[in-house]
Motif scaffolding. Structure first.
Motif, short mmCIF file in Angstrom:
data_model
loop_
_atom_site.label_atom_id
_atom_site.label_comp_id
_atom_site.label_asym_id
_atom_site.label_seq_id
_atom_site.Cartn_x
_atom_site.Cartn_y
_atom_site.Cartn_z
N ILE A 57 1.11 0.98 8.65
CA ILE A 57 0.46 -0.23 9.17
C ILE A 57 -0.65 0.14 10.15
CG2 ILE A 57 0.85 -2.27 10.61
CD1 ILE A 57 3.64 -2.46 9.35
N MET A 58 -0.41 1.14 11.01
CA MET A 58 -1.42 1.55 11.99
C MET A 58 -2.67 2.10 11.29
SD MET A 58 1.10 3.38 14.79
CE MET A 58 -0.27 4.17 15.64
N LEU A 59 -2.47 2.98 10.30
CA LEU A 59 -3.62 3.58 9.60
C LEU A 59 -4.38 2.52 8.81
CD1 LEU A 59 -5.25 6.05 8.81
CD2 LEU A 59 -3.62 6.44 6.94
N SER A 60 -3.67 1.64 8.13
CA SER A 60 -4.36 0.62 7.34
C SER A 60 -5.15 -0.32 8.25
CB SER A 60 -3.37 -0.18 6.50
OG SER A 60 -2.44 -0.87 7.32
N SER A 61 -4.65 -0.61 9.44
CA SER A 61 -5.37 -1.47 10.37
C SER A 61 -6.68 -0.83 10.81
CB SER A 61 -4.49 -1.77 11.59
OG SER A 61 -3.33 -2.48 11.22
N ARG A 62 -6.65 0.49 11.05
CA ARG A 62 -7.89 1.19 11.42
C ARG A 62 -8.88 1.18 10.28
NH1 ARG A 62 -6.99 6.94 14.13
NH2 ARG A 62 -9.26 6.66 14.22
N ILE A 63 -8.40 1.40 9.06
CA ILE A 63 -9.30 1.40 7.90
C ILE A 63 -9.88 0.02 7.67
CG2 ILE A 63 -9.33 1.64 5.38
CD1 ILE A 63 -7.44 3.98 5.66
N ILE A 64 -9.08 -1.02 7.89
CA ILE A 64 -9.58 -2.39 7.73
C ILE A 64 -10.71 -2.65 8.71
CG2 ILE A 64 -8.99 -4.82 8.07
CD1 ILE A 64 -6.18 -4.10 7.01
N ARG A 65 -10.53 -2.22 9.97
CA ARG A 65 -11.59 -2.44 10.98
C ARG A 65 -12.87 -1.71 10.59
NH1 ARG A 65 -7.18 -1.98 14.65
NH2 ARG A 65 -7.65 0.23 14.99
N ARG A 66 -12.74 -0.46 10.17
CA ARG A 66 -13.92 0.30 9.78
C ARG A 66 -14.57 -0.28 8.53
NH1 ARG A 66 -11.98 6.65 10.50
NH2 ARG A 66 -11.67 6.56 12.78
N SER A 67 -13.76 -0.75 7.60
CA SER A 67 -14.28 -1.34 6.38
C SER A 67 -15.07 -2.60 6.69
CB SER A 67 -13.14 -1.67 5.42
OG SER A 67 -13.60 -2.34 4.28
N PHE A 113 5.50 4.46 3.56
CA PHE A 113 4.15 4.51 4.11
C PHE A 113 3.17 3.79 3.18
CE2 PHE A 113 -0.04 6.45 4.19
CZ PHE A 113 -0.36 6.44 5.53
N CYS A 114 3.20 4.13 1.89
CA CYS A 114 2.26 3.55 0.92
C CYS A 114 2.51 2.05 0.74
CB CYS A 114 2.39 4.25 -0.42
SG CYS A 114 1.95 5.99 -0.41
N LEU A 115 3.78 1.67 0.64
CA LEU A 115 4.12 0.27 0.43
C LEU A 115 3.60 -0.60 1.57
CD1 LEU A 115 5.76 -1.87 -1.20
CD2 LEU A 115 7.70 -1.32 0.28
N ASN A 116 3.84 -0.17 2.82
CA ASN A 116 3.43 -0.98 3.95
C ASN A 116 1.95 -0.85 4.28
OD1 ASN A 116 5.99 -2.30 5.24
ND2 ASN A 116 6.62 -0.27 4.57
N PHE A 117 1.33 0.27 3.88
CA PHE A 117 -0.12 0.38 3.97
C PHE A 117 -0.76 -0.69 3.11
CE2 PHE A 117 -4.27 1.75 2.72
CZ PHE A 117 -4.79 2.47 3.78
N LEU A 118 -0.35 -0.75 1.84
CA LEU A 118 -0.91 -1.75 0.93
C LEU A 118 -0.55 -3.17 1.38
CD1 LEU A 118 -0.22 -0.10 -2.54
CD2 LEU A 118 -2.45 -0.50 -1.50
#
Length: 402
Positions: A57-67, A113-118
């Motif tokens: 969740i933390m990594l996906s949130s960072r990627i969302i902000r950068r995206s 990790f993958c499930l909650n990232f997506l």
């Protein structure tokens, strides 16, 4: 309406996977291959999974902000979602094929990790692109899907656990069916996916207004939330072994799945039928009902259908009161106090604390030759008792947040 029904299917598949693996599949794996150390190993596996969930969740949130800042093209989004989905399929399938504890934990962690990232990527996308007029409808749809998943997941894996290939095939088909609509919409979308819902009045003060202070009642409510989540997150994965080792139920996987399904169903009825504000006022009844259910199991020590049904109903009532009431408190608090974020943080920390407590208790009981389940049930009842005391705190009775 049809578009929302299709996009929100991601909540169904995520709930099926997470509830089914966390509450049934991992217990069955360690019971089959490591019966003497199963309690400790299950708790460690769940703890690792929770950590990986948090990192995803933390990594996906960072990627969302950068995206959002760089307006990432659809090709990047395609590679991201396809890569994560492929990794999820491979590691999830491996969980049904490996027989070594360490490998199983690694696969469990990566798939979590993958499930909650997506899930986080799609959740933010859906929340941020749904129209204001459709927000309430969207919430009802996703909650319905989640409740169905919480019921169907444990039942699915308990019935089909003897056929790993069938589990893998049906799970991959479910993921493709549920992920395809939202993936296509996410890849084709060209705007920002920042969630308007997540930036709500509970987290942001009106322009020009002084930030509201976090009141004593808020801190008390968050302690109550932490204790309740710690208790429930320790209890739910323990139901299978309570059935098998404490109540000596022969077909424990199916019976425990039915118990969990009944608990979720009653919780859904409580949430749907009663106003959240009234449930918050009834907050002491939540730990009391759940403690009564566990007390019945310890004292009566019976696998009678009547007893198990009564315990499931009491647990469901308590869980429904807690979930609806606590969410009401944080969502309708004064602006600027940031309780939504604090609530989510308390929930995550409680999950990790609950799994760590279960691992330590299991290890100590195994070392001393003590039965694990009665000790764990008593520990959960003590957590619920502490939550009940906090729920009756004067600061909560006199709070002015509402």
């Amino acid at each position: 309406m049809r578009k929302q029904l299709l996009r929100d299917l991601v909540y169904l598949s995520t709930s099926v996977f997470s509830a089914g693996i966390r509450n049934i599949a991992v217990q069955m794996f360690y019971d089959a291959y490591y019966p003497e150390k199963k309690e400790t190993l299950v708790a460690v596996a769940l703890f690792i999974s929770a950590l990986c969930t948090m990192f995803g969740i933390m990594l996906s949130s960072r990627i969302i902000r950068r995206s959002n800042e760089k307006k990432a093209p659809g090709r990047n989004r395609l590679l991201l979602t396809a890569g994560m989905a492929l990794a999820l399929c491979l590691t999830f399938a491996a969980m049904f094929l490996v027989q070594h504890s360490l490998l199983y934990m690694v696969m469990f962690g990566i798939s979590s990790f993958c499930l909650n990232f997506l899930y986080n990527v799609f959740d933010v996308f859906i929340s941020g692109t749904v129209s204001d007029d459709d927000r309430e409808k969207n919430v009802r749809i996703l909650l319905t899907y989640q409740m169905i998943g919480y019921i169907a997941g444990p039942l699915f894996f308990s019935f089909f656990s003897a056929s790993p290939r069938l589990c893998i095939l049906l799970s991959v088909i479910l993921m493709l069916v549920c992920y395809l609509p939202v993936s296509r919409a996410y890849i084709a979308y060209s705007g920002s996916t920042g969630s308007r819902i997540h930036a709500d009045a509970a987290d942001e003060a009106p322009a020009g207004a002084a930030p509201a202070s976090v009141q004593r009642a808020d801190r008390t409510a968050l302690v109550y939330t932490f204790l309740m989540y710690c208790a429930t997150n320790t209890l739910m994965p323990s139901v299978a072994y309570i059935m098998k080792d404490h109540l000596l139920v022969a077909d424990y996987a199916v019976k425990s799945s039915l118990f969990l399904a009944g608990t979720v169903l009653v919780s859904a009825l409580v949430i749907g039928l009663f106003p959240a504000m009234k449930l918050w006022k009834l907050r002491p009844a939540a730990p009391l009902a759940m403690a009564a259910a566990l007390g019945m199991i310890i004292v009566l020590h019976s696998s009678s259908p009547v007893l198990l049904t009564a315990a499931a109903v009491l647990s469901g009532i308590g869980n429904g009161i807690f979930l609806s009431g606590s969410r009401y408190y944080v969502n309708f608090s004064a602006a600027g106090r940031g309780l939504v974020g604090r609530y989510n943080k308390a929930m995550t920390e409680a999950t990790l604390a609950g799994y760590m407590m279960a691992a330590v208790l299991s290890f100590l009981c195994i070392r001393s030759g003590t039965a694990v389940e009665p000790v764990k049930l008593i520990a959960i009842i003590l957590l619920l008792a502490a939550a009940g005391v906090i729920a009756c705190s004067r600061s909560l009775k006199n709070d002015t947040a509402k």
